[in-house]
Design a protein around this motif. Sequence first.
Motif, PDB file in Angstrom:
ATOM      1  N   ARG A 143       0.834  -1.209   0.000  1.00  0.00           N
ATOM      2  CA  ARG A 143       0.000   0.000   0.000  1.00  0.00           C
ATOM      3  C   ARG A 143       0.866   1.255   0.000  1.00  0.00           C
ATOM      4  NH1 ARG A 143      -2.048   3.360   3.944  1.00  0.00           N
ATOM      5  NH2 ARG A 143      -4.062   4.366   3.448  1.00  0.00           N
ATOM      6  N   HIS A 144       1.923   1.248   0.801  1.00  0.00           N
ATOM      7  CA  HIS A 144       2.817   2.403   0.845  1.00  0.00           C
ATOM      8  C   HIS A 144       3.527   2.598  -0.494  1.00  0.00           C
ATOM      9  CE1 HIS A 144       5.405   5.430   2.571  1.00  0.00           C
ATOM     10  NE2 HIS A 144       6.490   4.757   2.226  1.00  0.00           N
ATOM     11  N   MET A 145       3.915   1.497  -1.135  1.00  0.00           N
ATOM     12  CA  MET A 145       4.592   1.613  -2.416  1.00  0.00           C
ATOM     13  C   MET A 145       3.640   2.135  -3.494  1.00  0.00           C
ATOM     14  SD  MET A 145       7.350   1.353  -4.108  1.00  0.00           S
ATOM     15  CE  MET A 145       8.399   0.475  -2.954  1.00  0.00           C
ATOM     16  N   ARG A 146       2.385   1.714  -3.457  1.00  0.00           N
ATOM     17  CA  ARG A 146       1.427   2.221  -4.437  1.00  0.00           C
ATOM     18  C   ARG A 146       1.221   3.727  -4.275  1.00  0.00           C
ATOM     19  NH1 ARG A 146      -1.545  -2.398  -2.977  1.00  0.00           N
ATOM     20  NH2 ARG A 146      -2.992  -1.076  -1.791  1.00  0.00           N
ATOM     21  N   LEU A 147       1.162   4.196  -3.029  1.00  0.00           N
ATOM     22  CA  LEU A 147       1.018   5.633  -2.803  1.00  0.00           C
ATOM     23  C   LEU A 147       2.222   6.399  -3.351  1.00  0.00           C
ATOM     24  CD1 LEU A 147      -0.443   5.675   0.823  1.00  0.00           C
ATOM     25  CD2 LEU A 147      -1.661   6.148  -1.310  1.00  0.00           C
ATOM     26  N   ARG A 148       3.414   5.849  -3.152  1.00  0.00           N
ATOM     27  CA  ARG A 148       4.608   6.518  -3.673  1.00  0.00           C
ATOM     28  C   ARG A 148       4.601   6.531  -5.192  1.00  0.00           C
ATOM     29  NH1 ARG A 148      10.148   4.922  -0.896  1.00  0.00           N
ATOM     30  NH2 ARG A 148      10.696   6.660  -2.249  1.00  0.00           N
ATOM     31  N   GLN A 149       4.175   5.433  -5.796  1.00  0.00           N
ATOM     32  CA  GLN A 149       4.126   5.390  -7.253  1.00  0.00           C
ATOM     33  C   GLN A 149       3.125   6.383  -7.810  1.00  0.00           C
ATOM     34  OE1 GLN A 149       3.332   1.292  -8.131  1.00  0.00           O
ATOM     35  NE2 GLN A 149       5.432   0.629  -7.727  1.00  0.00           N
ATOM     36  N   GLU A 150       1.969   6.514  -7.161  1.00  0.00           N
ATOM     37  CA  GLU A 150       0.972   7.480  -7.624  1.00  0.00           C
ATOM     38  C   GLU A 150       1.472   8.909  -7.464  1.00  0.00           C
ATOM     39  OE1 GLU A 150      -2.527   6.684  -5.467  1.00  0.00           O
ATOM     40  OE2 GLU A 150      -2.921   4.718  -6.398  1.00  0.00           O
ATOM     41  N   THR A 151       2.142   9.175  -6.354  1.00  0.00           N
ATOM     42  CA  THR A 151       2.696  10.518  -6.138  1.00  0.00           C
ATOM     43  C   THR A 151       3.763  10.839  -7.188  1.00  0.00           C
ATOM     44  OG1 THR A 151       2.287  10.264  -3.773  1.00  0.00           O
ATOM     45  CG2 THR A 151       3.777  12.036  -4.458  1.00  0.00           C
ATOM     46  N   ALA A 152       4.625   9.872  -7.469  1.00  0.00           N
ATOM     47  CA  ALA A 152       5.654  10.096  -8.480  1.00  0.00           C
ATOM     48  C   ALA A 152       5.035  10.339  -9.850  1.00  0.00           C
ATOM     49  CB  ALA A 152       6.596   8.895  -8.522  1.00  0.00           C
ATOM     50  N   LYS A 153       3.962   9.632 -10.166  1.00  0.00           N
ATOM     51  CA  LYS A 153       3.297   9.826 -11.453  1.00  0.00           C
ATOM     52  C   LYS A 153       2.714  11.225 -11.565  1.00  0.00           C
ATOM     53  CE  LYS A 153      -0.189   7.670 -14.423  1.00  0.00           C
ATOM     54  NZ  LYS A 153      -1.200   6.582 -14.524  1.00  0.00           N
ATOM     55  N   LYS A 154       2.103  11.733 -10.479  1.00  0.00           N
ATOM     56  CA  LYS A 154       1.551  13.076 -10.491  1.00  0.00           C
ATOM     57  C   LYS A 154       2.651  14.128 -10.624  1.00  0.00           C
ATOM     58  CE  LYS A 154      -2.496  11.892  -7.681  1.00  0.00           C
ATOM     59  NZ  LYS A 154      -3.217  12.118  -6.395  1.00  0.00           N
ATOM     60  N   LEU A 155       3.771  13.902  -9.912  1.00  0.00           N
ATOM     61  CA  LEU A 155       4.875  14.866  -9.998  1.00  0.00           C
ATOM     62  C   LEU A 155       5.473  14.902 -11.391  1.00  0.00           C
ATOM     63  CD1 LEU A 155       6.695  14.220  -6.590  1.00  0.00           C
ATOM     64  CD2 LEU A 155       5.296  16.189  -7.214  1.00  0.00           C
ATOM     65  N   ARG A 156       5.579  13.755 -12.038  1.00  0.00           N
ATOM     66  CA  ARG A 156       6.092  13.756 -13.416  1.00  0.00           C
ATOM     67  C   ARG A 156       5.157  14.504 -14.356  1.00  0.00           C
ATOM     68  NH1 ARG A 156       7.749   8.352 -12.164  1.00  0.00           N
ATOM     69  NH2 ARG A 156       5.766   7.552 -13.004  1.00  0.00           N
ATOM     70  N   ALA A 157       3.855  14.316 -14.159  1.00  0.00           N
ATOM     71  CA  ALA A 157       2.905  15.033 -15.008  1.00  0.00           C
ATOM     72  C   ALA A 157       2.987  16.535 -14.788  1.00  0.00           C
ATOM     73  CB  ALA A 157       1.486  14.526 -14.736  1.00  0.00           C
ATOM     74  N   PRO A 212      21.067  19.232  -3.650  1.00  0.00           N
ATOM     75  CA  PRO A 212      20.954  17.898  -4.256  1.00  0.00           C
ATOM     76  C   PRO A 212      19.701  17.771  -5.109  1.00  0.00           C
ATOM     77  CG  PRO A 212      20.321  17.820  -1.952  1.00  0.00           C
ATOM     78  CD  PRO A 212      20.765  19.226  -2.215  1.00  0.00           C
ATOM     79  N   LYS A 213      19.609  16.677  -5.829  1.00  0.00           N
ATOM     80  CA  LYS A 213      18.428  16.396  -6.624  1.00  0.00           C
ATOM     81  C   LYS A 213      17.225  16.203  -5.706  1.00  0.00           C
ATOM     82  CE  LYS A 213      20.984  14.216 -10.390  1.00  0.00           C
ATOM     83  NZ  LYS A 213      21.158  12.991 -11.210  1.00  0.00           N
ATOM     84  N   ALA A 214      16.050  16.380  -6.299  1.00  0.00           N
ATOM     85  CA  ALA A 214      14.831  16.339  -5.491  1.00  0.00           C
ATOM     86  C   ALA A 214      14.633  14.993  -4.822  1.00  0.00           C
ATOM     87  CB  ALA A 214      13.623  16.682  -6.375  1.00  0.00           C
ATOM     88  N   LYS A 215      14.950  13.917  -5.535  1.00  0.00           N
ATOM     89  CA  LYS A 215      14.695  12.600  -4.963  1.00  0.00           C
ATOM     90  C   LYS A 215      15.698  12.241  -3.868  1.00  0.00           C
ATOM     91  CE  LYS A 215      17.257  10.200  -8.642  1.00  0.00           C
ATOM     92  NZ  LYS A 215      17.159   9.122  -9.661  1.00  0.00           N
ATOM     93  N   PHE A 216      16.819  12.970  -3.781  1.00  0.00           N
ATOM     94  CA  PHE A 216      17.808  12.705  -2.739  1.00  0.00           C
ATOM     95  C   PHE A 216      17.851  13.809  -1.688  1.00  0.00           C
ATOM     96  CE2 PHE A 216      20.091  10.562  -6.438  1.00  0.00           C
ATOM     97  CZ  PHE A 216      19.540   9.336  -6.140  1.00  0.00           C
ATOM     98  N   ARG A 217      16.922  14.760  -1.774  1.00  0.00           N
ATOM     99  CA  ARG A 217      17.024  15.939  -0.904  1.00  0.00           C
ATOM    100  C   ARG A 217      16.753  15.601   0.553  1.00  0.00           C
ATOM    101  NH1 ARG A 217      14.151  20.493  -3.861  1.00  0.00           N
ATOM    102  NH2 ARG A 217      15.819  19.942  -5.308  1.00  0.00           N
ATOM    103  N   LYS A 218      15.774  14.718   0.804  1.00  0.00           N
ATOM    104  CA  LYS A 218      15.456  14.377   2.186  1.00  0.00           C
ATOM    105  C   LYS A 218      16.579  13.601   2.856  1.00  0.00           C
ATOM    106  CE  LYS A 218      10.401  14.392   1.907  1.00  0.00           C
ATOM    107  NZ  LYS A 218       9.179  13.582   2.105  1.00  0.00           N
ATOM    108  N   ARG A 219      17.365  12.909   2.083  1.00  0.00           N
ATOM    109  CA  ARG A 219      18.456  12.118   2.667  1.00  0.00           C
ATOM    110  C   ARG A 219      19.656  12.981   3.049  1.00  0.00           C
ATOM    111  NH1 ARG A 219      18.642   7.006  -1.573  1.00  0.00           N
ATOM    112  NH2 ARG A 219      16.439   6.994  -2.096  1.00  0.00           N
ATOM    113  N   GLN A 220      19.661  14.229   2.593  1.00  0.00           N
ATOM    114  CA  GLN A 220      20.796  15.110   2.882  1.00  0.00           C
ATOM    115  C   GLN A 220      20.352  16.346   3.652  1.00  0.00           C
ATOM    116  OE1 GLN A 220      23.608  15.587  -0.462  1.00  0.00           O
ATOM    117  NE2 GLN A 220      22.229  14.307  -1.685  1.00  0.00           N
ATOM    118  N   MET A 221      19.355  16.181   4.485  1.00  0.00           N
ATOM    119  CA  MET A 221      18.877  17.323   5.252  1.00  0.00           C
ATOM    120  C   MET A 221      19.879  17.750   6.314  1.00  0.00           C
ATOM    121  SD  MET A 221      14.830  16.409   5.681  1.00  0.00           S
ATOM    122  CE  MET A 221      14.567  17.876   6.663  1.00  0.00           C
ATOM    123  N   HIS A 222      20.526  16.780   6.968  1.00  0.00           N
ATOM    124  CA  HIS A 222      21.454  17.095   8.056  1.00  0.00           C
ATOM    125  C   HIS A 222      22.886  16.670   7.736  1.00  0.00           C
ATOM    126  CE1 HIS A 222      17.906  18.008  10.425  1.00  0.00           C
ATOM    127  NE2 HIS A 222      17.421  16.804  10.158  1.00  0.00           N
TER     128      HIS A 222
END
Length: 870
Positions: A143-157, A212-222
Amino acid sequence: MPPKPPQQPSAQQGNKRKDPPKHNASAKPHAAKRPRFDQASKTRDARTLASQTSSKAFKHGELDVDKFVKSREYEIRALEHGLARSKKALTKRAFQQVPKELRRRTASHNVKRIPKKLRERGKREMVEDNTPTVTARRRKASRHMRLRQETAKKLRAMGAKRKASKEKAKDGKVTVKPMPTTDTDVQMEDSGVIKTRAPRVKKANLAQPPEPKAKFRKRQMHKSWLPTHMFHTKRARMTPPKESLWRFAVPMTPTAKSYRPTHRAASERGALCWDVSYMSTISLSGREASIAGMLKQLGVGETESSMWGLKGDKWRAGKRAMEFFLHEREVPHSPIAPVTVIWCAADTTEVEEKRKRQVFLRVHPSAFSQLWEEALRVAKIAKPSVTVEDLRFEIGSIDVTGPASTEALLSALWPTSYEVTTERPGQGSGRTFTQLHGLTNPALLPSGALLAFNIQDPRLHHPPRPVKQPDTPDSQMKLLELIAEWPGDASSTAAEIFDRKARLAASASLPSQKAINRRGTLASPGQYPDPMARDPRIPVMLYVLPPKHNAKNQQLTYHLILPWKCVQPVWYSLMYTPLSTGQQPKFGGLNEQRQIALERGEHWFPADYPGTKAGWNWEVEESKKRKDYWEKRPKSKRASWEAVDLGNDKKGEVGLGWACDWTRLLEGPKPTQHPPTDNPTSHPATTSPPSMPPTLSQLPPSLAHSLFSPSNPTTPPPSSLLLPITLHLLTRGVPTPCARIYRLPTTNPTLRASWLALHPRNQPSTKSRRKTAAPPSNNSDVPPHVRRQRLAASLLEPPSAGDKEWPACPGEEDLVGFVTSGNYDLGAGRGVGVGCLVLGRVDLDGGEEGRLCVVRGAGVGVGRLGRWEV
């Protein structure tokens, strides 16, 4: 009545063994199951040849030729098949042909995990052996992966819509490109980058990491990633996500076993590389006199005053790189860290009094804040003023060491055609670099040698090719002549790595990997793409620091500094360079750095400098980790600090057993302080991080050597300074971190003589021990006088560690220091370590006997005899 037969226990009555399943008609027979694979049976079957008896060819005493020929034909074919099977019986599979450090368990059933040249063979072997293959991931998305996939699809659009609107708005505008005026402008114009106004540099402000790139931004917050983070995170153990080191994600050690390969690559054959872009760079710009006065106030050349005289002319001219131990300007002159100081070559067209210069200060990130604040404080009082800039995320660096380090750099770094073809004096540092073929140790170069030149994009020459090594006496003689003359000293131009515009132009003009691939397809087979005028020119600087005082023909390390965004392509070229040894350069982490420094007898900053602020903070963090590890262990399997038997009716560890307790050593035991117990919370010093004693300070290595020189200064330094030393044991044993270092007993002459008797020079030779070896107890043929002689020899043999005759450890009054790093040295074949001693407790005039010491590990009651050196 006859007795009833005993009833069989049912499953409900506690039958521990389950009944075998009942066979039915629909179940598959046992013979239909897949047979179990056995290598021994496979080898046995391959070596067994099928044959037919010749009795069937004879009928009534007559030979049937047809049947006889068919039998022999069958046996000949069986022989041929047997030869083929036996040949393949003992061969290794495709996934077993890769080097040992690259093997993975998943490669045995996934051909995508093995090199491309072995994949076809692996597929064929899997089909022959009926090995289950892995085609694709068929897991159902959660379920969590489906939500991420849907969010990524909306962001690409949304991104596609925004990009389309920008392109539509851009069609109605006219862009006018400015005319290029300089070489840098031409380079940016040819690369398709629009020349804009040079950014205004904000002086005295801390640099911010690149976004950093958007997909790696949360991993480099601190924390920030190194330019080669994606390479290391797949092949090394990184720092924990929530426990970054110096605000960087730093590789600690490769996932493969690397202790012995690290030793071989750094000292015997091969090369070892590190991405040390976390090293901080500070730039000082201003008048030469102002910068020189500022450096003097920070301690540059304080112990070596000749560096500001004739001896330091080449260093001040920007032709050498030197390392100094800096300290704060104000009293008590707290030590900061060892800092590399590199001058930019001066512009000879300007007047010497008004000439502006630039200096790079390269320091470890743990001491950056202290040096930055002190540099700003000193720059404010400098007249004329000095500009201080933070270049941490503009300049990256790579360290390379080992006998094949020069070979790897020659294969990965391609100087530009101008650098190679120029013949004018004062130019062509790249040409000098290309003539270093056959150099196996950078220590042969001039002390602090420095080369600055421009290189091409390494991706244009990927994959790199091996460098032909010269093997003739003439080529070796030419190399020696080059080192003796050293054309790099004739260079009079400033290195472009000091120019911000050149660094930005090199980073902005890097083409994409797709463009590089297109040019590669247009090139001739087996050839690299032809160079073009718009290709980026990457400014680099390669230097070698002078060897330490105790270095004896040891390997030195190349330090390569270059723009931050250019580190990744150079790193990949280094990693895939084929060496003449048949291997490729290996990469190392922080643990390998400490190992190499320990084997070379060098102190690694900050762990081995506890007298500095950065070193004290490192020791506090490491002691926390050791304490947490000690608490997690069961009580029966961890060291009991109260039960440590120190001899002479003394028990209990001295100070904190999981730390180098410098506070206990300098200030002595407090009235309310007791040895640590099995319950760490009962110790008052463990409730909060200990603060650094105000009298604790670090003695610079250069000043430490001057204390033992004939020209000893008349004013001795304070007794609370820490003296850096190198330690090796004279007997068996390995020093470990936090081990206690004692001087020879000063209040007990008998105990002192017992320790001196363990010195190897006071022991009989090995040959005499063999001659007087004790005979077997049941040997009655030995004469009585020989028995008495061997008995007396056995009584004179030195005791073993742990025996009753083994000397006890000296008391706490003879404790002089701690071991900060220790391990087994593969090159020396014995235990070695580095540490620090309190200067006030060391006998500087004791000679050879004054340098003998007793080393005892934390939580261990047995000491070992050792000798320390500065």
